[in-house]
Structures are given as structure tokens and as C-alpha cells.
Design a protein around this motif. Structure first.
Motif, short mmCIF file in Angstrom:
data_model
loop_
_atom_site.label_atom_id
_atom_site.label_comp_id
_atom_site.label_asym_id
_atom_site.label_seq_id
_atom_site.Cartn_x
_atom_site.Cartn_y
_atom_site.Cartn_z
N UNK A 160 0.85 -1.19 0.00
CA UNK A 160 0.00 0.00 0.00
C UNK A 160 0.89 1.24 0.00
N UNK A 161 1.99 1.20 0.77
CA UNK A 161 2.89 2.35 0.83
C UNK A 161 3.44 2.65 -0.57
N UNK A 162 3.68 1.62 -1.38
CA UNK A 162 4.19 1.86 -2.74
C UNK A 162 3.18 2.65 -3.57
N UNK A 163 1.89 2.28 -3.45
CA UNK A 163 0.89 3.05 -4.20
C UNK A 163 0.79 4.47 -3.67
N UNK A 164 1.01 4.63 -2.36
CA UNK A 164 0.99 5.98 -1.80
C UNK A 164 2.15 6.80 -2.36
N UNK A 165 3.24 6.12 -2.73
CA UNK A 165 4.37 6.83 -3.34
C UNK A 165 3.96 7.43 -4.68
N UNK A 166 3.15 6.69 -5.44
CA UNK A 166 2.63 7.25 -6.69
C UNK A 166 1.83 8.51 -6.39
N UNK A 167 0.95 8.41 -5.40
CA UNK A 167 0.11 9.58 -5.06
C UNK A 167 0.99 10.77 -4.66
N UNK A 168 2.01 10.46 -3.87
CA UNK A 168 2.92 11.50 -3.39
C UNK A 168 3.59 12.21 -4.56
N UNK A 169 4.09 11.42 -5.52
CA UNK A 169 4.79 11.99 -6.67
C UNK A 169 3.82 12.79 -7.56
N UNK A 170 2.62 12.26 -7.76
CA UNK A 170 1.65 12.98 -8.61
C UNK A 170 1.30 14.33 -7.98
N UNK A 171 1.06 14.33 -6.66
CA UNK A 171 0.70 15.59 -5.98
C UNK A 171 1.86 16.58 -6.04
N UNK A 172 3.09 16.08 -5.87
CA UNK A 172 4.26 16.97 -5.91
C UNK A 172 4.39 17.60 -7.30
N UNK A 173 4.19 16.78 -8.35
CA UNK A 173 4.29 17.32 -9.71
C UNK A 173 3.22 18.38 -9.95
#
Ligand SMILES: [Fe+2]
Ligand SMILES: [Fe+2]
Length: 213
Positions: free
Chosen positions: A88-101
Motif C-alpha cells: 500500500x505504501x508503494x501506491x501511496x508513493x505514486x500519489x505522493x509523486x503525482x501531488x508533488x508534480x
């Protein structure tokens, strides 16, 4: 990835690395941003600032999610629970990167308080995890359901023209719902009062601050 075979010190060092990457690095998404193929419509200044405030809140939410799951995984007793938390943390990393971009596209920046958000959430994750795996999973269900509801609110208040942020939040919402369902299916306990209320209060405070700072 399973962490079987690692010593507690190895795990602590890996968690510290994750924390530094999350807060100071540029975590990489495994999936392309759902907003990438939407038109980047120029917003007026007030709209842009509002969208940036909301996306900063979402970015902090993802910093907290990383920290919670990594903290919970650090003390999870069952290997399957640990593996599920880290997935789940890995998918949260996607969310994190998308929000940062998206924050960059909106000419803004992440919260200056991210180190504090990460540390606080990691501590909460460890405390939840120490209560046992039923609690650990129950905590995931409650967190994800609250995030899902909050993403709905943001989808209502984001500027209509901000198709890119909207696409990101819609995908995040679907992912969070799946995280909750998975944790439920694995034997999550229902958290007793006042825990859900305390969690909602803490996240409300975070949202108010992160919108600005
Ligand atoms: Fe997320
Ligand atoms: Fe999630």
C-alpha cells in the motif's frame, strides 16, 4: 517486497531512508500521473492558489500515509500484514509523486512542515502497530475511509477547470478505497471510540495548517 531476514536495526535504517526520501527527495511514481493527458488550463490567480492549497493538503496526506504504513509495518507481527502495508505504501508513493508534480505545475511547493508530519505519523503508526495486527489493519481501514471522504470534498471544491488535479484525486480515491477493502478482507478490527474521532480531529488540524504552510 518482504522484509524477512532483516534485523530490527536494518528495518529502522530502511525506515529512516524512506523518511528522508519522502520528505526531502523526489519519490518516483511507478504509474504515469492520471492528470498528464488532461489539458493544463490556465487558472486565474485565486483559483490557482486555492487549487495549490488543496493539492498541498493532499501531498501532506500522502506524506502521512507513507509514514503511517512504514511505522505500522515496522512492528507488524505477521509477514503478510507487513507485506500488505508496504505494498500500500508503494501506491501511496505514486500519489505522493503525482501531488508533488501538480504542485509544481501550479507554481507552488509542498508543506514546509513535512518533516514534522512524517515524524508524528510514523510515531502514530508504530503505536497502532504495537496493539497487534487486527488493530494495525483496522487503522488502515479507518485512515483510508477518512481519506476517501476527504478526497470527495476536495473534488467538490477544486476549480472546475482544474482537470489535471481532478484526474489525480479521482484515481487516488479509487486506490484508497481498494486499500481499505484489502485491509478489511485481511481481518481488520473495528477501532473503538474515541479513536476514529481523534483521527478525524488530527487530520482536520493537519488540513487547516497544510492549506497555508
Ligand atoms: Fe494515498
Ligand atoms: Fe491509501
Amino acid at each position: 517486497m518482504t522484509q524477512r531476514g532483516f534485523t530490527p536495526l536494518d528495518r529502522l535504517l530502511m525506515d529512516a531512508q524512506n523518511g528522508l526520501d519522502t520528505v526531502f527527495g523526489s519519490p518516483r511514481a511507478e504509474r504515469p500521473s492520471p492528470g498528464a493527458d488532461r489539458p493544463d488550463i490556465v487558472l486565474d490567480d485565486a483559483e490557482r492558489r486555492h487549487a495549490a492549497g488543496l493539492m498541498r493538503v493532499n501531498h501532506v496526506g500522502e506524506v502521512c500515509a507513507q509514514a503511517l504504513y512504514v511505522g505500522q509495518a515496522a512492528v507488524a507481527r505477521d509477514e503478510r500484514t507487513r507485506a500488505q502495508l508496504l505494498a500500500a505504501a508503494q501506491e501511496e508513493t505514486d500519489h505522493l509523486a503525482w501531488c508533488a508534480d501538480r504542485l509544481r505545475e501550479l507554481d507552488s511547493r509542498p508543506s514546509l512542515l513535512n518533516p514534522m508530519w512524517y515524524a508524528g505519523s510514523y510515531a502514530i503508526g508504530v503505536l497502532a502497530g504495537l496493539r497487534g495486527d487486527g488493530w494495525n489493519l483496522g487503522f488502515v481501514v479507518e485512515t483510508e475511509r477518512q481519506v476517501e471522504a476527504h478526497l470527495d470534498e476536495h473534488l467538490q471544491t477544486l476549480p472546475e477547470a482544474d482537470a489535471r488535479s481532478r484526474a489525480i484525486l479521482a484515481t487516488m480515491k479509487a486506490d484508497e478505497a481498494r486499500h481499505a477493502d484489502n485491509a478489511q478482507a485481511q481481518g481488520a478490527r473495528r477501532l473503538p471510540p474515541p479513536v476514529p474521532t481523534l483521527m478525524a480531529t488530527a487530520s482536520k488540524l493537519m488540513k487547516t495548517i497544510a492549506y497555508r504552510i
